[in-house]
Write a protein that holds these residues in place. Structure first.
Motif, PDB file in Angstrom:
ATOM      1  N   GLY A 131       0.826  -1.200   0.000  1.00 20.81           N
ATOM      2  CA  GLY A 131       0.000   0.000   0.000  1.00 20.81           C
ATOM      3  C   GLY A 131       0.865   1.256   0.000  1.00 20.81           C
ATOM      4  N   GLN A 132       0.294   2.332   0.469  1.00 19.92           N
ATOM      5  CA  GLN A 132       0.998   3.615   0.539  1.00 19.92           C
ATOM      6  C   GLN A 132       0.805   4.213   1.930  1.00 19.92           C
ATOM      7  OE1 GLN A 132       0.184   6.448  -2.570  1.00 19.92           O
ATOM      8  NE2 GLN A 132      -0.346   4.833  -4.014  1.00 19.92           N
ATOM      9  N   LEU A 133       1.782   5.012   2.348  1.00 20.90           N
ATOM     10  CA  LEU A 133       1.686   5.756   3.592  1.00 20.90           C
ATOM     11  C   LEU A 133       2.215   7.160   3.388  1.00 20.90           C
ATOM     12  CD1 LEU A 133       3.001   3.342   6.386  1.00 20.90           C
ATOM     13  CD2 LEU A 133       0.650   4.084   6.012  1.00 20.90           C
ATOM     14  N   VAL A 134       1.674   8.089   4.138  1.00 23.66           N
ATOM     15  CA  VAL A 134       2.277   9.407   4.277  1.00 23.66           C
ATOM     16  C   VAL A 134       2.950   9.372   5.641  1.00 23.66           C
ATOM     17  CG1 VAL A 134       1.872  11.875   4.496  1.00 23.66           C
ATOM     18  CG2 VAL A 134       0.553  10.533   2.839  1.00 23.66           C
ATOM     19  N   PHE A 135       4.277   9.561   5.653  1.00 21.09           N
ATOM     20  CA  PHE A 135       5.067   9.493   6.884  1.00 21.09           C
ATOM     21  C   PHE A 135       5.470  10.905   7.261  1.00 21.09           C
ATOM     22  CE2 PHE A 135       8.946   8.847   9.358  1.00 21.09           C
ATOM     23  CZ  PHE A 135       8.528   7.868  10.247  1.00 21.09           C
ATOM     24  N   GLU A 136       5.047  11.346   8.449  1.00 17.48           N
ATOM     25  CA  GLU A 136       5.335  12.698   8.912  1.00 17.48           C
ATOM     26  C   GLU A 136       6.226  12.638  10.151  1.00 17.48           C
ATOM     27  OE1 GLU A 136       1.171  14.913   7.739  1.00 17.48           O
ATOM     28  OE2 GLU A 136       1.331  13.967   9.714  1.00 17.48           O
ATOM     29  N   THR A 137       7.201  13.542  10.222  1.00 15.56           N
ATOM     30  CA  THR A 137       8.028  13.668  11.422  1.00 15.56           C
ATOM     31  C   THR A 137       7.819  15.059  12.013  1.00 15.56           C
ATOM     32  OG1 THR A 137       9.941  14.317  10.102  1.00 15.56           O
ATOM     33  CG2 THR A 137       9.769  12.006  10.704  1.00 15.56           C
ATOM     34  N   PHE A 170      13.790   7.519  11.858  1.00 19.65           N
ATOM     35  CA  PHE A 170      13.251   8.490  12.799  1.00 19.65           C
ATOM     36  C   PHE A 170      13.965   8.356  14.129  1.00 19.65           C
ATOM     37  CE2 PHE A 170      10.524   4.734  12.893  1.00 19.65           C
ATOM     38  CZ  PHE A 170      10.529   4.403  14.228  1.00 19.65           C
ATOM     39  N   GLY A 171      13.867   9.400  14.939  1.00 20.20           N
ATOM     40  CA  GLY A 171      14.414   9.304  16.278  1.00 20.20           C
ATOM     41  C   GLY A 171      14.850  10.626  16.846  1.00 20.20           C
ATOM     42  N   GLY A 172      15.198  10.573  18.114  1.00 20.14           N
ATOM     43  CA  GLY A 172      15.629  11.752  18.842  1.00 20.14           C
ATOM     44  C   GLY A 172      14.762  11.957  20.065  1.00 20.14           C
ATOM     45  N   SER A 173      15.283  12.686  21.017  1.00 17.42           N
ATOM     46  CA  SER A 173      14.570  12.853  22.280  1.00 17.42           C
ATOM     47  C   SER A 173      13.335  13.737  22.163  1.00 17.42           C
ATOM     48  CB  SER A 173      15.515  13.400  23.345  1.00 17.42           C
ATOM     49  OG  SER A 173      15.986  14.671  22.967  1.00 17.42           O
ATOM     50  N   GLN A 174      13.303  14.640  21.229  1.00 18.49           N
ATOM     51  CA  GLN A 174      12.139  15.520  21.055  1.00 18.49           C
ATOM     52  C   GLN A 174      11.544  15.305  19.673  1.00 18.49           C
ATOM     53  OE1 GLN A 174      10.613  17.517  23.410  1.00 18.49           O
ATOM     54  NE2 GLN A 174      11.993  16.358  24.723  1.00 18.49           N
ATOM     55  N   HIS A 175      11.140  14.072  19.385  1.00 15.19           N
ATOM     56  CA  HIS A 175      10.662  13.681  18.071  1.00 15.19           C
ATOM     57  C   HIS A 175       9.354  12.903  18.197  1.00 15.19           C
ATOM     58  CE1 HIS A 175      10.250  10.074  15.533  1.00 15.19           C
ATOM     59  NE2 HIS A 175      10.324  10.943  14.573  1.00 15.19           N
ATOM     60  N   ALA A 176       8.497  13.075  17.219  1.00 19.35           N
ATOM     61  CA  ALA A 176       7.296  12.253  17.103  1.00 19.35           C
ATOM     62  C   ALA A 176       7.094  11.960  15.622  1.00 19.35           C
ATOM     63  CB  ALA A 176       6.075  12.981  17.663  1.00 19.35           C
ATOM     64  N   HIS A 177       6.445  10.853  15.324  1.00 19.18           N
ATOM     65  CA  HIS A 177       6.138  10.563  13.925  1.00 19.18           C
ATOM     66  C   HIS A 177       4.700  10.057  13.806  1.00 19.18           C
ATOM     67  CE1 HIS A 177       7.585   6.571  15.287  1.00 19.18           C
ATOM     68  NE2 HIS A 177       6.729   6.086  14.417  1.00 19.18           N
TER      69      HIS A 177
END
Length: 107
Positions: free
Chosen positions: A12-18, A48-55
Motif C-alpha cells: 500500500g501507501q503511507l504518508v510518513f510525517e516527522t 526516525f528518532g531523537g529525544s524531542q521527536h514524534a512521527h
C-alpha cells in the motif's frame, strides 16, 4: 518519543510525517512542528528518532490497506500519544504496551 528507529512500507501507501516536540511551559502550550512529510510506496523507508521527536503514519487511501514494519532501537513498553483538543491545542498521554518477553516466546 526518544527512540531511534526505521519504518518500511511493505504494501500500500503511507504518508510518513516527522515532528519536533516543543514542550509546554508555564506560559506556552506544547506544539508539534512538522519537519518532513513523505509519501511512501512499498520498499520505501524512513529513519526516525531523537529525544524531542514524534512521527505519524497516515494511509492516504480510503479503499486500500497499508502495511508497514517499524523497527525500534530498544524494547518498546510504553508509547506517547499526541492529539489536539477541541481548541486545537496539542495534548499528550502515555500508553502501556503489552508485549511478549523473549523468554516467553521460546516456550
Amino acid at each position: 518519543a526518544g527512540q531511534m528507529g526505521l519504518e518500511i512500507v511493505l504494501d500500500g501507501q503511507l504518508v510518513f510525517e516527522t515532528f519536533a516536540i516543543n514542550s509546554a511551559t508555564a506560559d506556552t502550550a506544547m506544539t508539534l512542528l512538522l519537519l518532513n512529510e513523505a509519501r511512501q510506496r512499498p520498499g520505501d523507508a524512513a529513519h526516525f528518532g531523537g529525544s524531542q521527536h514524534a512521527h505519524r503514519c497516515i494511509n492516504p487511501s480510503e479503499s486500500q490497506a497499508s502495511l508497514s514494519l517499524h523497527i525500534y532501537s530498544r524494547h518498546v513498553s510504553q508509547c506517547r500519544l499526541f492529539f489536539q483538543d477541541s481548541l486545537g491545542n496539542w495534548q499528550d498521554s502515555t500508553c502501556d504496551l503489552v508485549a511478549e518477553s523473549p523468554a516467553n516466546l521460546s516456550r
